[in-house]
Design an enzyme around this catalytic site. Structure first.
Site, PDB file in Angstrom:
ATOM      1  N   ASP A 102     -13.690  15.602 117.075  1.00 40.95           N
ATOM      2  CA  ASP A 102     -14.652  14.821 116.295  1.00 40.95           C
ATOM      3  C   ASP A 102     -15.313  13.769 117.185  1.00 40.95           C
ATOM      4  O   ASP A 102     -15.006  12.581 117.088  1.00 40.95           O
ATOM      5  CB  ASP A 102     -13.903  14.179 115.115  1.00 40.95           C
ATOM      6  CG  ASP A 102     -14.764  13.228 114.313  1.00 40.95           C
ATOM      7  OD1 ASP A 102     -15.992  13.388 114.331  1.00 40.95           O
ATOM      8  OD2 ASP A 102     -14.197  12.316 113.687  1.00 40.95           O
ATOM      9  N   ASP A 146      -8.941  11.180 127.739  1.00 41.00           N
ATOM     10  CA  ASP A 146     -10.182  11.869 127.411  1.00 41.00           C
ATOM     11  C   ASP A 146      -9.884  13.046 126.488  1.00 41.00           C
ATOM     12  O   ASP A 146      -8.880  13.757 126.656  1.00 41.00           O
ATOM     13  CB  ASP A 146     -10.852  12.378 128.691  1.00 41.00           C
ATOM     14  CG  ASP A 146     -12.089  13.205 128.413  1.00 41.00           C
ATOM     15  OD1 ASP A 146     -13.153  12.629 128.157  1.00 41.00           O
ATOM     16  OD2 ASP A 146     -11.961  14.460 128.436  1.00 41.00           O
ATOM     17  N   HIS A 206     -10.237  12.634 119.140  1.00 39.74           N
ATOM     18  CA  HIS A 206     -11.073  11.426 119.138  1.00 39.74           C
ATOM     19  C   HIS A 206     -10.574  10.546 117.993  1.00 39.74           C
ATOM     20  O   HIS A 206     -11.237  10.392 116.962  1.00 39.74           O
ATOM     21  CB  HIS A 206     -12.551  11.759 118.930  1.00 39.74           C
ATOM     22  CG  HIS A 206     -13.156  12.642 119.991  1.00 39.74           C
ATOM     23  ND1 HIS A 206     -12.934  13.995 120.048  1.00 39.74           N
ATOM     24  CD2 HIS A 206     -13.990  12.344 121.026  1.00 39.74           C
ATOM     25  CE1 HIS A 206     -13.614  14.512 121.073  1.00 39.74           C
ATOM     26  NE2 HIS A 206     -14.253  13.530 121.686  1.00 39.74           N
ATOM     27  N   SER A 234      -9.039   9.588 110.547  1.00 43.72           N
ATOM     28  CA  SER A 234      -8.362  10.879 110.606  1.00 43.72           C
ATOM     29  C   SER A 234      -6.873  10.763 110.954  1.00 43.72           C
ATOM     30  O   SER A 234      -6.067  11.557 110.439  1.00 43.72           O
ATOM     31  CB  SER A 234      -9.078  11.809 111.584  1.00 43.72           C
ATOM     32  OG  SER A 234      -9.317  11.184 112.834  1.00 43.72           O
TER      33      SER A 234
END
Length: 279
Positions: free
Chosen positions: A163, A142, A41, A99
């Protein structure tokens, strides 16, 4: 896909999550063998803290703003703070590394970063952020499909960060199923699953479901800044870590305690416990 992280970038949850992530990556750097990071994510990579959205909430002031430019409250926070400083080279806090940027700061020439992001605009921003970087691959995909598509990595070592924005009511269940499937494909990888601490009962159900998968060597690390079940938006931040590096539990007890002492709190505390021991 309505969640926009810019409103929350650099808040206490980000600080906790990214500090632990940077520490895990620092452990992976000890051995010369290459590693791969899969961020399911990924978001947009960096966040403009001078933007209207960030200035509307000012959440970063109670997070990274308490640490930036100051002496690291614990040596283990140095990799994280170095990554923040790297995108603010003039010493003024204007941007926050998501991140992907935390991971990129840790890569050596032999390492690789795979970024998954489903939101089309964010995926486009990620591609722009890492254009012409041969060590970074961006996929509009996804998160749970990415776990199937990119595991196991050819490097045989690495970290998977899961996350989610928790927009879906069944996100905890999806995380459990995704972790179980990913672990079957790559049982030796390090997995870090972030979760919000709002209602403790939901967290317990999530942890129990993970425990029932039979996966061994699972560490739980939590940092809370409000008392339990105060029914505020967010009481704390948790990470469920599978295959944590050696002695990470001992380091995290000190690291998170140092963060709790610096961040503004009305209570809460630090918890580092084993959900499942090594088999």
């Amino acid at each position: 896909m309505n969640y926009r992280h810019i409103f929350h970038a650099g808040n206490p949850a980000d600080v906790m999550k990214h500090a632990v992530m940077a520490l895990i990556l620092d452990h992976l750097r000890v051995k010369p063998a290459p590693f791969c990071v899969l961020d399911t994510h990924a978001g947009i990579g960096r966040y403009d803290l001078t933007s209207e959205a960030a200035q509307k909430t000012l959440e970063y002031e109670n997070g990274v703003g308490r640490l930036f430019g100051a002496h690291a409250p614990h040596p283990s926070l140095t990799p994280y703070l170095d990554a923040v400083a790297a995108i603010n080279p003039d010493g003024v806090l204007r941007a926050y590394p998501g991140s992907p940027r935390i991971a990129r700061a840790a890569l050596r020439p032999q390492d690789r970063l795979v970024l998954g992001e489903l939101h089309p605009d964010d995926a486009h921003a990620l591609r722009r952020e890492f254009r012409d970087d041969p060590q970074v691959a961006v996929h509009e995909i996804d998160a749970y499909v990415a776990l199937k598509a990119h595991l196991p990595p050819k490097e045989k070592r690495g970290l998977v960060l899961i996350d989610p924005p928790f927009e879906q009511p069944d996100e905890f269940s999806r995380m459990v199923e995704g972790l179980a499937a990913a672990h079957r494909r790559w049982p030796t990888g390090v997995y870090a699953l972030w979760y919000p601490i709002k209602e403790r009962a939901a967290v317990w159900r999530f942890q129990e479901a993970v425990e029932k998968t039979g996966i061994a060597k699972i560490l739980l690390a939590e940092l809370t800044w409000h008392p339990e079940d105060t029914h505020l938006r967010l009481n704390g931040s948790g990470l469920l870590i599978v295959n944590p590096p050696w002695r990470l539990d001992e380091t995290l007890k000190e690291t998170l305690a140092a963060l709790h002492a610096v961040l503004p709190t009305t209570g809460g505390g630090v918890s580092v416990t084993w959900l499942a021991p090594e088999a």
